[in-house]
Design an enzyme around this catalytic site. Sequence first.
Site, PDB file in Angstrom:
ATOM      1  N   LYS A  43      -9.507 -11.637  -6.098  1.00 11.97           N
ATOM      2  CA  LYS A  43      -8.486 -10.870  -6.815  1.00 11.97           C
ATOM      3  C   LYS A  43      -7.177 -11.008  -6.060  1.00 11.97           C
ATOM      4  O   LYS A  43      -7.024 -10.495  -4.948  1.00 11.97           O
ATOM      5  CB  LYS A  43      -8.866  -9.396  -6.944  1.00 11.97           C
ATOM      6  CG  LYS A  43      -7.898  -8.639  -7.839  1.00 11.97           C
ATOM      7  CD  LYS A  43      -8.261  -7.196  -7.999  1.00 11.97           C
ATOM      8  CE  LYS A  43      -7.329  -6.552  -9.038  1.00 11.97           C
ATOM      9  NZ  LYS A  43      -5.903  -6.827  -8.800  1.00 11.97           N
ATOM     10  N   ASP A  72      -3.318 -10.419  -5.177  1.00  8.91           N
ATOM     11  CA  ASP A  72      -2.418  -9.267  -5.215  1.00  8.91           C
ATOM     12  C   ASP A  72      -1.031  -9.740  -5.624  1.00  8.91           C
ATOM     13  O   ASP A  72      -0.153  -9.957  -4.787  1.00  8.91           O
ATOM     14  CB  ASP A  72      -2.382  -8.600  -3.836  1.00  8.91           C
ATOM     15  CG  ASP A  72      -1.825  -7.193  -3.892  1.00  8.91           C
ATOM     16  OD1 ASP A  72      -1.544  -6.712  -5.008  1.00  8.91           O
ATOM     17  OD2 ASP A  72      -1.659  -6.578  -2.830  1.00  8.91           O
ATOM     18  N   GLU A 119      -7.576  -8.235  -1.459  1.00 10.44           N
ATOM     19  CA  GLU A 119      -7.684  -7.038  -2.281  1.00 10.44           C
ATOM     20  C   GLU A 119      -9.080  -6.816  -2.843  1.00 10.44           C
ATOM     21  O   GLU A 119      -9.503  -5.675  -3.049  1.00 10.44           O
ATOM     22  CB  GLU A 119      -6.671  -7.103  -3.427  1.00 10.44           C
ATOM     23  CG  GLU A 119      -6.552  -5.802  -4.193  1.00 10.44           C
ATOM     24  CD  GLU A 119      -5.506  -5.879  -5.293  1.00 10.44           C
ATOM     25  OE1 GLU A 119      -5.186  -4.830  -5.866  1.00 10.44           O
ATOM     26  OE2 GLU A 119      -5.024  -6.984  -5.589  1.00 10.44           O
TER      27      GLU A 119
END
Length: 300
Positions: free
Chosen positions: A27, A29, A159
């Site tokens: 994921k 950021d 993240e």
Amino acid sequence: MPTQIEPMLAVPGELPLDRERYGLEVKWDGIRALVHLNGGLRVTGRHGADYTRRYPEISGFGVKSAVIDGEVVALDPRGRPSFVRLQHRMHLTDPEPRMLELYPVAYLPFDLLYLDGLPLFDLSYRDRRSLLDELDIGAPPYFPGDSDLLAATREQGLEGVVAKRLDSPYRPGVRSPWWVKVKHLSTTEVVIGGWKPGKGRRAGGIGSLLMGVFTGDGLTYVGHVGTGFTDAALDRLHTLLRPLEVPKNPFRNEPPWRNRWVRPELVGEVGYTMWTDELRLRHPVWRGLRPDRIPAEVTR
């Protein structure tokens, strides 16, 4: 090809139990962006925002006709996406060369929606990723659902991960349980409804921001955030909020201070430890403005 596509969105949650049916991505950021290639290049965000001039580092990848989904990120000296660094670029519609040099961005593709005039929405995630990888445009890899990517991202200070069903189609504008985002740090978006004047070193400016989310009763106060700001960020927020000042409290429930109220038009992001039973954010830390979000979307 359509001129505007709303990106497909993930739901927050935990890693699925049937992990063998999923692929895992890091994921990133950053800011979601779609690249449209059709005799030229156009970069769009959610709700039709035009990012083409904002991020000139995004090139054509040597592809003539395609729509690519991905994330704009700014990397820190250790090569990790830094939302703080990206804040320096998010509001510049035509950045000067100095800002391009100080805060360069990169584009990380992770999905392919059109190729050579053919829509790919109904193909599976596995097949779309295979076509994307064949383009060889620098797409970060995805990993088997039973890999230890979640632990690896925690160790590297990233993240989290996004788990995507290998057989899932792409549904524009839909927040689908086929995609699950698993974060190490809880974050949420909030609407700014006012600010509390500062004291001491912050006298004459912002001491903390008053945060809200939309519920069935309207804009509901969920706490105030006074940490995580740089002096430059506070100055910029003061400049943005002063023209929005209004005499009336925009929250349905009034915060317990004398405050300066503003029209709830700006969205920010905060990190936090938990939601309390009273619908308050515990230990919030400011992460930055989210100009890619609209206030009406910010709900509990």
